[in-house]
Motif scaffolding. Sequence first.
Motif, PDB file in Angstrom:
ATOM      1  N   VAL A 206     -32.309  -5.523 -56.757  1.00  0.00           N
ATOM      2  CA  VAL A 206     -33.741  -5.379 -56.991  1.00  0.00           C
ATOM      3  C   VAL A 206     -34.023  -5.452 -58.493  1.00  0.00           C
ATOM      4  O   VAL A 206     -33.139  -5.210 -59.316  1.00  0.00           O
ATOM      5  CB  VAL A 206     -34.285  -4.045 -56.433  1.00  0.00           C
ATOM      6  CG1 VAL A 206     -34.055  -3.965 -54.937  1.00  0.00           C
ATOM      7  CG2 VAL A 206     -33.645  -2.858 -57.140  1.00  0.00           C
ATOM      8  N   ARG A 207     -35.245  -5.800 -58.816  1.00  0.00           N
ATOM      9  CA  ARG A 207     -35.691  -5.817 -60.214  1.00  0.00           C
ATOM     10  C   ARG A 207     -36.834  -4.823 -60.364  1.00  0.00           C
ATOM     11  O   ARG A 207     -37.793  -4.846 -59.607  1.00  0.00           O
ATOM     12  CB  ARG A 207     -36.153  -7.213 -60.627  1.00  0.00           C
ATOM     13  CG  ARG A 207     -36.496  -7.318 -62.119  1.00  0.00           C
ATOM     14  CD  ARG A 207     -36.883  -8.724 -62.529  1.00  0.00           C
ATOM     15  NE  ARG A 207     -38.156  -9.131 -61.960  1.00  0.00           N
ATOM     16  CZ  ARG A 207     -38.310 -10.078 -61.048  1.00  0.00           C
ATOM     17  NH1 ARG A 207     -37.262 -10.720 -60.576  1.00  0.00           N
ATOM     18  NH2 ARG A 207     -39.510 -10.387 -60.578  1.00  0.00           N
TER      19      ARG A 207
ATOM     20  N   PHE B 124     -37.592  -7.042 -54.529  1.00  0.00           N
ATOM     21  CA  PHE B 124     -36.321  -7.285 -53.857  1.00  0.00           C
ATOM     22  C   PHE B 124     -35.905  -8.739 -54.090  1.00  0.00           C
ATOM     23  O   PHE B 124     -36.585  -9.669 -53.673  1.00  0.00           O
ATOM     24  CB  PHE B 124     -36.436  -6.991 -52.363  1.00  0.00           C
ATOM     25  CG  PHE B 124     -36.221  -5.542 -52.032  1.00  0.00           C
ATOM     26  CD1 PHE B 124     -35.108  -5.134 -51.309  1.00  0.00           C
ATOM     27  CD2 PHE B 124     -37.120  -4.569 -52.464  1.00  0.00           C
ATOM     28  CE1 PHE B 124     -34.897  -3.799 -51.018  1.00  0.00           C
ATOM     29  CE2 PHE B 124     -36.917  -3.230 -52.175  1.00  0.00           C
ATOM     30  CZ  PHE B 124     -35.799  -2.837 -51.453  1.00  0.00           C
ATOM     31  N   VAL B 125     -34.789  -8.897 -54.778  1.00  0.00           N
ATOM     32  CA  VAL B 125     -34.299 -10.235 -55.120  1.00  0.00           C
ATOM     33  C   VAL B 125     -33.496 -10.818 -53.962  1.00  0.00           C
ATOM     34  O   VAL B 125     -33.734 -11.932 -53.524  1.00  0.00           O
ATOM     35  CB  VAL B 125     -33.438 -10.184 -56.399  1.00  0.00           C
ATOM     36  CG1 VAL B 125     -32.904 -11.568 -56.742  1.00  0.00           C
ATOM     37  CG2 VAL B 125     -34.255  -9.621 -57.561  1.00  0.00           C
ATOM     38  N   ARG B 126     -32.517 -10.067 -53.479  1.00  0.00           N
ATOM     39  CA  ARG B 126     -31.716 -10.531 -52.349  1.00  0.00           C
ATOM     40  C   ARG B 126     -30.837  -9.401 -51.833  1.00  0.00           C
ATOM     41  O   ARG B 126     -30.618  -8.398 -52.510  1.00  0.00           O
ATOM     42  CB  ARG B 126     -30.841 -11.728 -52.733  1.00  0.00           C
ATOM     43  CG  ARG B 126     -29.686 -11.396 -53.686  1.00  0.00           C
ATOM     44  CD  ARG B 126     -28.802 -12.621 -53.913  1.00  0.00           C
ATOM     45  NE  ARG B 126     -27.631 -12.317 -54.716  1.00  0.00           N
ATOM     46  CZ  ARG B 126     -27.591 -12.372 -56.036  1.00  0.00           C
ATOM     47  NH1 ARG B 126     -28.685 -12.713 -56.698  1.00  0.00           N
ATOM     48  NH2 ARG B 126     -26.484 -12.094 -56.689  1.00  0.00           N
ATOM     49  N   LYS B 127     -30.348  -9.604 -50.639  1.00  0.00           N
ATOM     50  CA  LYS B 127     -29.303  -8.743 -50.087  1.00  0.00           C
ATOM     51  C   LYS B 127     -27.976  -9.264 -50.620  1.00  0.00           C
ATOM     52  O   LYS B 127     -27.712 -10.474 -50.588  1.00  0.00           O
ATOM     53  CB  LYS B 127     -29.334  -8.808 -48.563  1.00  0.00           C
ATOM     54  CG  LYS B 127     -28.223  -8.056 -47.873  1.00  0.00           C
ATOM     55  CD  LYS B 127     -28.306  -8.277 -46.378  1.00  0.00           C
ATOM     56  CE  LYS B 127     -27.082  -7.744 -45.661  1.00  0.00           C
ATOM     57  NZ  LYS B 127     -27.136  -8.011 -44.212  1.00  0.00           N
ATOM     58  N   LEU B 128     -27.143  -8.371 -51.134  1.00  0.00           N
ATOM     59  CA  LEU B 128     -25.855  -8.805 -51.665  1.00  0.00           C
ATOM     60  C   LEU B 128     -24.998  -9.346 -50.532  1.00  0.00           C
ATOM     61  O   LEU B 128     -24.920  -8.763 -49.450  1.00  0.00           O
ATOM     62  CB  LEU B 128     -25.151  -7.645 -52.370  1.00  0.00           C
ATOM     63  CG  LEU B 128     -25.835  -7.139 -53.656  1.00  0.00           C
ATOM     64  CD1 LEU B 128     -24.982  -6.071 -54.325  1.00  0.00           C
ATOM     65  CD2 LEU B 128     -26.103  -8.275 -54.632  1.00  0.00           C
ATOM     66  N   GLN B 129     -24.321 -10.467 -50.819  1.00  0.00           N
ATOM     67  CA  GLN B 129     -23.619 -11.220 -49.784  1.00  0.00           C
ATOM     68  C   GLN B 129     -22.106 -11.049 -49.868  1.00  0.00           C
ATOM     69  O   GLN B 129     -21.563 -10.528 -50.843  1.00  0.00           O
ATOM     70  CB  GLN B 129     -23.984 -12.703 -49.894  1.00  0.00           C
ATOM     71  CG  GLN B 129     -25.468 -12.978 -49.764  1.00  0.00           C
ATOM     72  CD  GLN B 129     -25.990 -12.663 -48.389  1.00  0.00           C
ATOM     73  OE1 GLN B 129     -25.434 -13.107 -47.379  1.00  0.00           O
ATOM     74  NE2 GLN B 129     -27.081 -11.899 -48.315  1.00  0.00           N
ATOM     75  N   GLU B 130     -21.427 -11.569 -48.842  1.00  0.00           N
ATOM     76  CA  GLU B 130     -19.980 -11.430 -48.762  1.00  0.00           C
ATOM     77  C   GLU B 130     -19.246 -12.340 -49.752  1.00  0.00           C
ATOM     78  O   GLU B 130     -18.058 -12.150 -50.012  1.00  0.00           O
ATOM     79  CB  GLU B 130     -19.500 -11.730 -47.336  1.00  0.00           C
ATOM     80  CG  GLU B 130     -19.711 -13.157 -46.870  1.00  0.00           C
ATOM     81  CD  GLU B 130     -21.108 -13.436 -46.324  1.00  0.00           C
ATOM     82  OE1 GLU B 130     -21.281 -14.493 -45.699  1.00  0.00           O
ATOM     83  OE2 GLU B 130     -22.015 -12.603 -46.527  1.00  0.00           O
ATOM     84  N   PHE B 131     -19.941 -13.316 -50.308  1.00  0.00           N
ATOM     85  CA  PHE B 131     -19.280 -14.245 -51.231  1.00  0.00           C
ATOM     86  C   PHE B 131     -19.431 -13.833 -52.698  1.00  0.00           C
ATOM     87  O   PHE B 131     -19.081 -14.602 -53.592  1.00  0.00           O
ATOM     88  CB  PHE B 131     -19.827 -15.667 -51.050  1.00  0.00           C
ATOM     89  CG  PHE B 131     -21.312 -15.791 -51.227  1.00  0.00           C
ATOM     90  CD1 PHE B 131     -21.888 -15.759 -52.483  1.00  0.00           C
ATOM     91  CD2 PHE B 131     -22.138 -15.943 -50.142  1.00  0.00           C
ATOM     92  CE1 PHE B 131     -23.254 -15.872 -52.655  1.00  0.00           C
ATOM     93  CE2 PHE B 131     -23.511 -16.063 -50.289  1.00  0.00           C
ATOM     94  CZ  PHE B 131     -24.060 -16.020 -51.561  1.00  0.00           C
TER      95      PHE B 131
END
Length: 472
Positions: A164-165, A174-181
Motif C-alpha cells: 500500500v501507499r 492499495f497497489v497490489r497483493k504481494l505475489q508468489e514470484f
Amino acid sequence: MHFSIPETEVRSGENGSTYVAYNIHVNGVLHCRVRYSQLLGLHEQIKKEYGSNVVPAFPPKKIFTLTPAEVEQRREQLEKYMQAVRQDPLLGASEMFNSFLRKAQQETQQIPTEEVSLDICLSNGQKVTVNILTSDQTEDVLDTVATKLDLPDDLVGYFSLFLVREGVDGGLTFVRKLQEFELPYVSITSLRSSEFHIILRKSYWDMAYDSDVMDNRVGLNLLYAQTVSDIERGWILVNKDQHRQLKSLQEKGSKKEFIHLGQTLKYYGFIKFDPCVTDFPEKGCQVIVSAGNNELNFHVKLPNEQMKEGSFKVTRMRCWRVTSSQVPITNGTTNPCSSSKCEVKLELAFEYLMSKDRLQWVTITSQQAIMMSICLQSMVDELMVKKSGGSIKKMLRKRHNGSIHRTDSQQAVKSPPLLESPDQSREQIVKLSTKLNSVSLRGISASNSANDISGNDFHGNYAFEGIGDDDL
C-alpha cells in the motif's frame, strides 16, 4: 498480474563486453533485468519439465549481433512469451517460473541474502516487526507474521500481504497483493520511499468466512481492527444511529457483536480505490470504484455534476482485460516515449451483460486497474470453490490471478439497476482506532463520499493489450 517488457538497456558485463538487458515490469514497475540467455535457459527448463506442446513459442537465437530493429522485435516477442507463460494456469503457477523471477529480482536489486527486520502493518497502523531473510518469498513472510501474532496455521490462508501507499492525508492506496514470484523485502526496499508499506489484511470476500476467523482470539482482533479501520477511512458507511450502536458495543468490549453489526453496513468488506475515470454511462465520467460482495460498485459524477451509484456483478461479466500504454509525460513534444519521459497508463475493461442479449464494454482508467482485476479474479475463484464444494482454506493459499471468460450459463444472474441516486442518509466516521485491543469511535463527518471525487484526467495512446482472456 500484468507483465511487460517496455524497454531494453545496453549494459556492461564482467569482462567489459556489452549485452542487451530486457527490463521486465510487473504492473508498470520494474521487477527485474534479464538477458536473453537467462530467459532461454528458463524456456528450456520449462520445456523439459512440461513438454514442447505446453510451452509457448520462444524467439530464436541469432548468429550475428542484433540490429536495433531486431532488438525491438525480440523485446516484443519476449514480452508476449512472458505474458503467455504467466497466463497459463500450469506454467504461471509453477515453482520453476516463480523462483526464476524471485532470483532475478534479487540479482537486479543487488541485495544479498542476509537476515533483516521487516515491518508489517496491521489495519489500525500498529506495526509487527519480523526477522526474515531478504530471500524469503511472500508465503514465508506471511507465515512468519502469523507465528509472531500467534495466528493458527489453519487461519493463515484467510489473510494476505498487500503493498500500500500512504498519502499525505493518511489515506491508503492499495497497489497490489504481494505475489508468489516476489520477495517482499526486496519489493519494498526497491521502491526507495517511506510512503510504501506492507499491510496484513483478510483475503476473502464472503463474510460467511468471518465466523471461522472470529473463533480465534487473534483472528477476532485482526478482523475487528480491520472493520474499525475501514469505517474510519469511510470505506464502510454508517449513519448516526449506527454510529451510536457501534460506540456502545465498543465501550462494552463486544468485538464479535461490533463485527456482526458491521456486516450489515454498506460496503462492509469492500476495498475502495482512488478516484479515477470511466466511460460509463458516458465518456469522461469521474468515478470512485469499490470492490466487494462479488461486484464493482461505481459512485459516478456525471458531466452535469449529478451523482449516480450502481453495481456491476462479477457473475454478469463475460470477460475482462487489462491494457497498458506508454503515455508521454507532458513536455511540449510529440516524441516517442523514453524510459525517463513516459508513464504507464492502465485500463480495466469488462464486457457486461446489461440485459438479456445485450453485452456492453465498460472501461475504467486507473493506476489501480490491475488491483481491481486481482479482486475480480479472487471473487471468481472463491465462487467457483464454493460451488464445487472445495476448501477455501486451500484455495486462499494458492490463488492465481488473470482474466476470465464466462459461458452463457454463468451469466443469467439478476442484477439491481446499474445506476441509482446515492443514499444521502449515510455519513462517514473519521478517526477511529489507535491500538489493536483498544479501538474507540470518535467523531462523525457530515461530508458525503461523493465530494472525494477529484478531477483526474488520463490521456494517451499507443494502447496495446496487456492481458488476454482465459477460459475458466
